[in-house]
Design an enzyme around this catalytic site. Structure first.
Site, PDB file in Angstrom:
ATOM      1  N   GLY A  70      36.344  36.214  43.151  1.00 28.40           N
ATOM      2  CA  GLY A  70      36.511  34.871  43.697  1.00 28.40           C
ATOM      3  C   GLY A  70      37.122  34.878  45.085  1.00 28.40           C
ATOM      4  O   GLY A  70      36.735  34.088  45.957  1.00 28.40           O
ATOM      5  N   ASP A  71      38.065  35.786  45.315  1.00 26.72           N
ATOM      6  CA  ASP A  71      38.676  35.920  46.643  1.00 26.72           C
ATOM      7  C   ASP A  71      37.627  36.324  47.663  1.00 26.72           C
ATOM      8  O   ASP A  71      37.614  35.846  48.805  1.00 26.72           O
ATOM      9  CB  ASP A  71      39.792  36.966  46.611  1.00 26.72           C
ATOM     10  CG  ASP A  71      40.783  36.726  45.490  1.00 26.72           C
ATOM     11  OD1 ASP A  71      41.084  35.554  45.205  1.00 26.72           O
ATOM     12  OD2 ASP A  71      41.245  37.712  44.893  1.00 26.72           O
TER      13      ASP A  71
END
Length: 307
Positions: free
Chosen positions: A248-249
């Site tokens: 997600g980062d």
């Protein structure tokens, strides 16, 4: 300038072995040390994609020194706020099943907390600050909101990648981007989400509440992007998932870095999806070469209002 902010960074100690036998001696087959923390992951992928950025956050002790030194090796600029206690170590045990043992993290004294807030008042109106992850347990519950207030007072924009009440409170301050996954979106609105129509309904509420962009990640089903220009659907490419930490980062890094450079919404979403998947398919974070290799598999389509 893009800044990333990691309030509770870590060293991620990854251990590989076939089986964990509780109560017995276990011999590790391989191990690796990685810099950890959601904002630091964003910084590393931004750098991999050629986007200059500065990593901010609290850092302390020999573990904090290790994180700073590793980032320096990757030519990532840092401006950390020193604290007395050690930066935490998270242990990731990869055997038949994956087990994570995450440290609570250090206590941050009031002087350091104030220093970081003062630091954020110096950002410029054309800067963007990406706020990611959890906060040290002793900081005030509204510390994220204090951070956002400092950023907005300086005229800059912010991205926030967190969950629950901290995310809910941030929406009124009009974040540039929020990125909950499907589970986090359901928890935010205390509902059960089963269909794409459900995701569309509640994803749109993020825009209505103040976010400029919202990406709702759906794992192997891809992701949905919400904006004033409409809702877009993107797929996940094919590959073997080896690591979900940092995916997600990486998506945030790919989207934000590309959009700020090109202002092309669909291209930013496409590179965001490729970045997230590249990380999921490797043991560390996706490199530019790995991201570029997945890029042709990503397809973006605008969802019609009657769908």
């Amino acid at each position: 300038m893009i800044y990333t902010l990691t309030l509770n960074p870590s060293i991620d100690y990854v251990i590989n072995l076939d089986e964990v036998k509780l109560g017995e001696l276990n011999r590790i087959q391989a191990d690796h040390f990685f810099t950890g923390g959601k904002g630091i992951n964003v910084s590393r992928v931004l750098k991999n994609l050629g986007h200059a950025n500065t990593a901010l956050g609290f850092m302390g002790g020999f573990t904090g020194d290790f994180v700073a030194e590793e980032l320096a090796k990757e030519n990532i600029q840092t401006d950390f706020t020193a604290i007395e206690e050690y930066t935490r170590i998270n242990i990731k045990v990869k055997a038949a099943e994956e087990t994570e043992l995450n440290g609570q993290g250090p206590r941050v004294d009031e002087a350091a907390a104030t220093k970081l807030l003062d630091q954020l008042t110096a950002v410029q109106p054309d800067d963007l600050v990406i706020i990611s992850g959890s906060q040290p347990r002793n900081l005030p519950t509204d510390y994220y909101q204090q951070i956002i207030t400092a950023i907005k007072k300086a005229g800059a924009e912010f991205v926030i990648d967190t969950t629950g009440k901290a995310l809910e409170a941030a929406l009124a301050s009009k974040p540039f981007l929020v990125k909950p996954n499907d589970v986090e979106l359901a928890e935010l609105f205390n509902v059960t989400l089963k269909t794409e129509a459900d995701y569309k309904k509640y994803g749109q509420k993020l825009i209505d509440a103040g976010a400029r962009f919202a990406i709702v990640s759906l794992g192997s089903k891809g992701a949905l992007l919400f904006s004033e220009e409409g809702i877009f659907r993107g797929n996940s490419p094919k590959g073997a998932v080896k690591n979900t930490v940092g995916a997600g980062d990486s998506m945030i890094a790919g989207f934000v870095g590309t959009f700020l450079e090109t202002e092309d919404l669909q291209e930013a979403f496409k590179i965001g999806l490729a970045s997230g998947s590249a990380t999921a398919f490797t043991e560390d974070l996706g490199t530019k070469e790995e991201i570029d290799a997945l890029y042709p598999q990503i397809h973006i389509e605008k969802i019609r209002e009657d769908e």
